[in-house]
Scaffold this active site. Sequence first.
Site, mmCIF file in Angstrom:
data_model
loop_
_atom_site.group_PDB
_atom_site.id
_atom_site.type_symbol
_atom_site.label_atom_id
_atom_site.label_comp_id
_atom_site.label_asym_id
_atom_site.label_seq_id
_atom_site.Cartn_x
_atom_site.Cartn_y
_atom_site.Cartn_z
ATOM 1 N N TYR A 95 3.212 10.113 0.759
ATOM 2 C CA TYR A 95 4.152 9.497 1.706
ATOM 3 C C TYR A 95 5.600 9.882 1.385
ATOM 4 C CZ TYR A 95 0.097 6.528 2.886
ATOM 5 O OH TYR A 95 -1.148 6.057 3.247
ATOM 6 N N HIS B 203 -7.402 10.105 -1.864
ATOM 7 C CA HIS B 203 -6.848 9.930 -0.515
ATOM 8 C C HIS B 203 -7.751 10.502 0.588
ATOM 9 C CE1 HIS B 203 -2.646 9.338 1.462
ATOM 10 N NE2 HIS B 203 -3.601 9.050 2.310
ATOM 11 N N ASP C 101 0.845 -1.197 0.000
ATOM 12 C CA ASP C 101 0.000 0.000 0.000
ATOM 13 C C ASP C 101 0.881 1.248 0.000
ATOM 14 O OD1 ASP C 101 -2.902 1.070 0.589
ATOM 15 O OD2 ASP C 101 -1.514 2.237 1.820
ATOM 16 N N LYS D 143 -2.428 6.357 -3.963
ATOM 17 C CA LYS D 143 -3.497 7.330 -3.681
ATOM 18 C C LYS D 143 -3.179 8.699 -4.264
ATOM 19 C CE LYS D 143 -3.814 4.810 0.626
ATOM 20 N NZ LYS D 143 -2.406 4.556 0.971
#
Length: 316
Positions: free
Chosen positions: A48, A110, A43, A77
Amino acid sequence: MRTLKFKNGDLMPAVGLGTWKSEPKMVENAVEHALKNGYRHIDCAAIYGNENEVGNAFKKVFDSGEVKREDVWVTSKLWNNAHKKEDVIPALKQTLKDLQLDYLDLYLMHWPVAFSPEVKFPEKDEQFLSLEEVPLSETWEALLEAKKQGLVKHVGVSNFSSTKLENLRKETTEMPEMNQVELHPYLQQNDLLEYCSEHGINLTAYSPLGSGDRTEDMKADDEPILLENEVIQKIAKKHNASPAQILIKWAELRGTAVIPKSTNEGRIEQNLQSVGYELDKEDFQEIAKLDKHYRYVKGDAQFATEGNSYENIFDE
Ligand code: A2P
């Protein structure tokens, strides 16, 4: 391991490796180690800040022939600053480039919140785009278009309440196939789980271990530490398992996908080994009592301004 079934018959392995908060310099080894030790679900997300390094691991493992691309489920996302319809596919293409992949298995919106394109984390009201300016349905339709173009196999959302899903249902011909939300014994999400199962939407549990590695500004002073909960520890002892393994198994047995994050090789292996345990009715009854609707990820630290308060994000 259990799998989650999608409408076209595709199967998503229930336990995946989370990469939120995984430092770029650690995540490459984490993903490589995970794939070499049986994980088939990773994932990711653009925000990130580590998709480049995750991509290096994919390239290494897929090029070596040890694991085939088509045997791994990859989710990513769309960040909140690319919600306008013309921005969605370019953002997705950047993610594909960073991950060194031709397609994603699943792409999620997201958060149900939109920012101006140049803003990563807003500090002022003006840096948000209102939902009148960029409706969630506009972003959603662009995700469906990405699917049509073959860039992704499935599309879904993250951090959506049942109210927002219901609103979307009225405005679209095709519903999300996945909703990824915070889910663990302190936030069991029973109503959302029921709504999603009625409408053929799968759920993925994020922060399943309580996300103890969030930065201090994301933590409440008095927040409970899930891994230290006495009931979870007692059940772990009973099964000769670790508390993390009990939390992962609980999520898996409830029919959700679950994405514990770790960059530690031993814990990465331990977390996948949770699939080998079983929980009994009594364990479930005891864990059910732990629900206190407690959110670790409140959204407010990142998104709270007048028009986008915590209450507005989760409709509660
Ligand atoms: P680490 O990466 O050093 O293993 P969440 O998935 O809820 O976001 O939680 C992630 C946090 O839980 C990280 O701090 C991670 O640390 C830690 N963690 C992951 N697996 C385990 C485990 N099996 N036992 C204890 N802590 C774990």
